[in-house]
Write a protein that holds these residues in place. Structure first.
Motif, PDB file in Angstrom:
ATOM      1  N   LEU A  25       0.820  -1.214   0.000  1.00  0.00           N
ATOM      2  CA  LEU A  25       0.000   0.000   0.000  1.00  0.00           C
ATOM      3  C   LEU A  25       0.852   1.261   0.000  1.00  0.00           C
ATOM      4  CD1 LEU A  25      -2.905   1.198   0.280  1.00  0.00           C
ATOM      5  CD2 LEU A  25      -2.595   1.011   2.767  1.00  0.00           C
ATOM      6  N   LEU A  26       1.963   1.239   0.726  1.00  0.00           N
ATOM      7  CA  LEU A  26       2.795   2.438   0.874  1.00  0.00           C
ATOM      8  C   LEU A  26       3.909   2.547  -0.165  1.00  0.00           C
ATOM      9  CD1 LEU A  26       3.197   2.572   4.763  1.00  0.00           C
ATOM     10  CD2 LEU A  26       1.304   3.387   3.329  1.00  0.00           C
ATOM     11  N   GLU A  27       4.123   1.491  -0.922  1.00  0.00           N
ATOM     12  CA  GLU A  27       5.214   1.469  -1.897  1.00  0.00           C
ATOM     13  C   GLU A  27       5.157   2.683  -2.826  1.00  0.00           C
ATOM     14  OE1 GLU A  27       8.638   0.528  -3.518  1.00  0.00           O
ATOM     15  OE2 GLU A  27       7.754  -0.660  -1.904  1.00  0.00           O
ATOM     16  N   GLY A  28       6.265   3.416  -2.879  1.00  0.00           N
ATOM     17  CA  GLY A  28       6.398   4.541  -3.800  1.00  0.00           C
ATOM     18  C   GLY A  28       5.782   5.843  -3.326  1.00  0.00           C
ATOM     19  N   GLU A  29       5.108   5.858  -2.171  1.00  0.00           N
ATOM     20  CA  GLU A  29       4.492   7.094  -1.671  1.00  0.00           C
ATOM     21  C   GLU A  29       5.428   7.749  -0.652  1.00  0.00           C
ATOM     22  OE1 GLU A  29       3.016  10.283  -1.136  1.00  0.00           O
ATOM     23  OE2 GLU A  29       1.765   9.065  -2.463  1.00  0.00           O
ATOM     24  N   ASN A  31       4.938  10.698   0.956  1.00  0.00           N
ATOM     25  CA  ASN A  31       4.298  11.581   1.944  1.00  0.00           C
ATOM     26  C   ASN A  31       4.016  10.831   3.240  1.00  0.00           C
ATOM     27  OD1 ASN A  31       1.784  12.855   3.290  1.00  0.00           O
ATOM     28  ND2 ASN A  31       2.658  14.470   2.009  1.00  0.00           N
ATOM     29  N   GLU A  32       4.643  11.269   4.325  1.00  0.00           N
ATOM     30  CA  GLU A  32       4.511  10.583   5.611  1.00  0.00           C
ATOM     31  C   GLU A  32       3.096  10.657   6.166  1.00  0.00           C
ATOM     32  OE1 GLU A  32       7.521  11.644   8.445  1.00  0.00           O
ATOM     33  OE2 GLU A  32       9.125  11.073   7.081  1.00  0.00           O
ATOM     34  N   THR A  33       2.428  11.791   6.023  1.00  0.00           N
ATOM     35  CA  THR A  33       1.060  11.910   6.541  1.00  0.00           C
ATOM     36  C   THR A  33       0.139  10.927   5.839  1.00  0.00           C
ATOM     37  OG1 THR A  33       1.412  14.241   7.081  1.00  0.00           O
ATOM     38  CG2 THR A  33      -0.865  13.493   6.923  1.00  0.00           C
ATOM     39  N   ALA A  34       0.251  10.833   4.528  1.00  0.00           N
ATOM     40  CA  ALA A  34      -0.569   9.885   3.777  1.00  0.00           C
ATOM     41  C   ALA A  34      -0.275   8.454   4.205  1.00  0.00           C
ATOM     42  CB  ALA A  34      -0.324  10.049   2.273  1.00  0.00           C
ATOM     43  N   ASN A  35       0.998   8.127   4.404  1.00  0.00           N
ATOM     44  CA  ASN A  35       1.370   6.773   4.799  1.00  0.00           C
ATOM     45  C   ASN A  35       0.852   6.430   6.196  1.00  0.00           C
ATOM     46  OD1 ASN A  35       2.580   6.219   2.356  1.00  0.00           O
ATOM     47  ND2 ASN A  35       4.614   6.816   3.048  1.00  0.00           N
ATOM     48  N   LEU A  36       0.940   7.373   7.126  1.00  0.00           N
ATOM     49  CA  LEU A  36       0.425   7.138   8.472  1.00  0.00           C
ATOM     50  C   LEU A  36      -1.098   7.023   8.463  1.00  0.00           C
ATOM     51  CD1 LEU A  36       2.728   9.601  10.425  1.00  0.00           C
ATOM     52  CD2 LEU A  36       2.785   7.093  10.575  1.00  0.00           C
ATOM     53  N   ALA A  37      -1.750   7.846   7.662  1.00  0.00           N
ATOM     54  CA  ALA A  37      -3.213   7.782   7.560  1.00  0.00           C
ATOM     55  C   ALA A  37      -3.655   6.428   7.016  1.00  0.00           C
ATOM     56  CB  ALA A  37      -3.736   8.919   6.680  1.00  0.00           C
ATOM     57  N   ASN A  38      -3.010   5.959   5.966  1.00  0.00           N
ATOM     58  CA  ASN A  38      -3.374   4.656   5.408  1.00  0.00           C
ATOM     59  C   ASN A  38      -3.041   3.515   6.368  1.00  0.00           C
ATOM     60  OD1 ASN A  38      -4.781   4.979   3.016  1.00  0.00           O
ATOM     61  ND2 ASN A  38      -2.921   5.306   1.821  1.00  0.00           N
ATOM     62  N   ASN A  51     -11.116   0.391  19.546  1.00  0.00           N
ATOM     63  CA  ASN A  51     -11.882   1.630  19.409  1.00  0.00           C
ATOM     64  C   ASN A  51     -11.011   2.815  19.007  1.00  0.00           C
ATOM     65  OD1 ASN A  51     -10.754   1.475  22.025  1.00  0.00           O
ATOM     66  ND2 ASN A  51     -12.220   2.945  22.830  1.00  0.00           N
ATOM     67  N   TRP A  52      -9.709   2.591  18.819  1.00  0.00           N
ATOM     68  CA  TRP A  52      -8.834   3.686  18.388  1.00  0.00           C
ATOM     69  C   TRP A  52      -7.555   3.068  17.837  1.00  0.00           C
ATOM     70  CZ3 TRP A  52      -4.428   6.652  18.560  1.00  0.00           C
ATOM     71  CH2 TRP A  52      -4.566   8.003  18.253  1.00  0.00           C
ATOM     72  N   ALA A  53      -7.101   3.582  16.704  1.00  0.00           N
ATOM     73  CA  ALA A  53      -5.831   3.148  16.114  1.00  0.00           C
ATOM     74  C   ALA A  53      -5.195   4.353  15.440  1.00  0.00           C
ATOM     75  CB  ALA A  53      -6.052   2.030  15.105  1.00  0.00           C
ATOM     76  N   GLY A  54      -4.013   4.710  15.869  1.00  0.00           N
ATOM     77  CA  GLY A  54      -3.379   5.864  15.260  1.00  0.00           C
ATOM     78  C   GLY A  54      -1.994   6.135  15.799  1.00  0.00           C
ATOM     79  N   PHE A  55      -1.562   7.357  15.566  1.00  0.00           N
ATOM     80  CA  PHE A  55      -0.173   7.721  15.823  1.00  0.00           C
ATOM     81  C   PHE A  55      -0.069   9.004  16.630  1.00  0.00           C
ATOM     82  CE2 PHE A  55      -0.473   5.256  11.979  1.00  0.00           C
ATOM     83  CZ  PHE A  55       0.485   4.284  12.189  1.00  0.00           C
ATOM     84  N   TYR A  56       0.934   9.024  17.469  1.00  0.00           N
ATOM     85  CA  TYR A  56       1.403  10.249  18.106  1.00  0.00           C
ATOM     86  C   TYR A  56       2.829  10.451  17.627  1.00  0.00           C
ATOM     87  CZ  TYR A  56      -2.591  10.747  21.179  1.00  0.00           C
ATOM     88  OH  TYR A  56      -3.857  10.950  21.663  1.00  0.00           O
ATOM     89  N   LEU A  57       3.146  11.673  17.216  1.00  0.00           N
ATOM     90  CA  LEU A  57       4.442  11.968  16.611  1.00  0.00           C
ATOM     91  C   LEU A  57       5.234  12.938  17.474  1.00  0.00           C
ATOM     92  CD1 LEU A  57       3.052  12.426  13.007  1.00  0.00           C
ATOM     93  CD2 LEU A  57       4.060  10.362  14.012  1.00  0.00           C
ATOM     94  N   HIS A 159       9.047   3.256   5.240  1.00  0.00           N
ATOM     95  CA  HIS A 159       8.359   4.188   4.346  1.00  0.00           C
ATOM     96  C   HIS A 159       8.292   5.595   4.945  1.00  0.00           C
ATOM     97  CE1 HIS A 159       7.034   1.089   1.503  1.00  0.00           C
ATOM     98  NE2 HIS A 159       6.859   0.333   2.557  1.00  0.00           N
ATOM     99  N   LEU A 160       8.973   5.822   6.038  1.00  0.00           N
ATOM    100  CA  LEU A 160       8.981   7.137   6.692  1.00  0.00           C
ATOM    101  C   LEU A 160      10.416   7.663   6.777  1.00  0.00           C
ATOM    102  CD1 LEU A 160       6.653   6.301   9.728  1.00  0.00           C
ATOM    103  CD2 LEU A 160       5.987   7.363   7.569  1.00  0.00           C
ATOM    104  N   GLY A 161      10.558   8.949   6.883  1.00  0.00           N
ATOM    105  CA  GLY A 161      11.870   9.544   7.103  1.00  0.00           C
ATOM    106  C   GLY A 161      12.797   9.502   5.917  1.00  0.00           C
TER     107      GLY A 161
END
Length: 162
Positions: A25-29, A31-38, A51-57, A159-161
């Motif tokens: 899904l992240l191959e070639g993208e 943008n970090e925000t897009a990758n974290l969102a996906n 009930n919650w899945a996400g990131f704190y940066l 896929h980040l940094g």
């Protein structure tokens, strides 16, 4: 632990499949925000009883700030060393918490959350944030979940940094 949308086998095999799907899904993208969102959307779609899945940066050297997520509105800023997320970030160690209300210094962003798993995200030796997953059930997450999510974060980190 996973919905029946194409994941088969043991829990480890399901996490392996999830990680491969994330990688594709992240191959070639770039943008970090897009990758974290996906990544958060993928986890939310395929993990049951959460009930919650996400990131704190990382924001500066001593604070986490809310990043892409799936779920109800959440705490925006968490100091390093505070709550489950801040502890995972400060110690750079996965936190597997069966009962968040028994965790010293727990920050109750969602009163419905009862258990939590938080995995630090390290890119090229630098902590960039944490993956946070909450459940309304006590003891929802297992050691196998923590290990599977660590693998998931390892794939995400590549896929980040860049």
């Amino acid at each position: 632990m996973f919905t029946s949308l194409g994941y088969e086998g043991t829990l480890q095999e399901k996490y392996d499949q999830l990680s491969r799907q994330l990688d594709a899904l992240l191959e070639g993208e770039p943008n970090e925000t897009a990758n974290l969102a996906n990544a958060s959307a993928l986890l939310n779609q395929f993990m049951e009883r959460i009930n919650w899945a996400g990131f704190y940066l990382m924001d500066g050297e001593d604070e986490l700030v809310l990043g892409p997520f799936q779920g109800l509105p959440a705490c925006v800023r968490i100091p390093l060393g505070k709550g489950v997320c801040g502890t995972a970030a400060k110690e750079q160690k996965t936190q597997l918490v069966d009962d968040v209300f028994a965790f010293p210094g727990h920050i109750a962003c969602d009163a419905a959350s009862r258990s939590e798993v938080v995995v630090p995200i390290v890119v090229q030796g630098r902590l960039i944030g944490v993956l946070d997953i909450d459940s309304p059930e006590k003891s929802r997450f297992t050691k196998e979940d923590a290990e599977g999510l660590e693998k998931f974060v390892g794939i995400l980190a590549k896929h980040l940094g860049n």
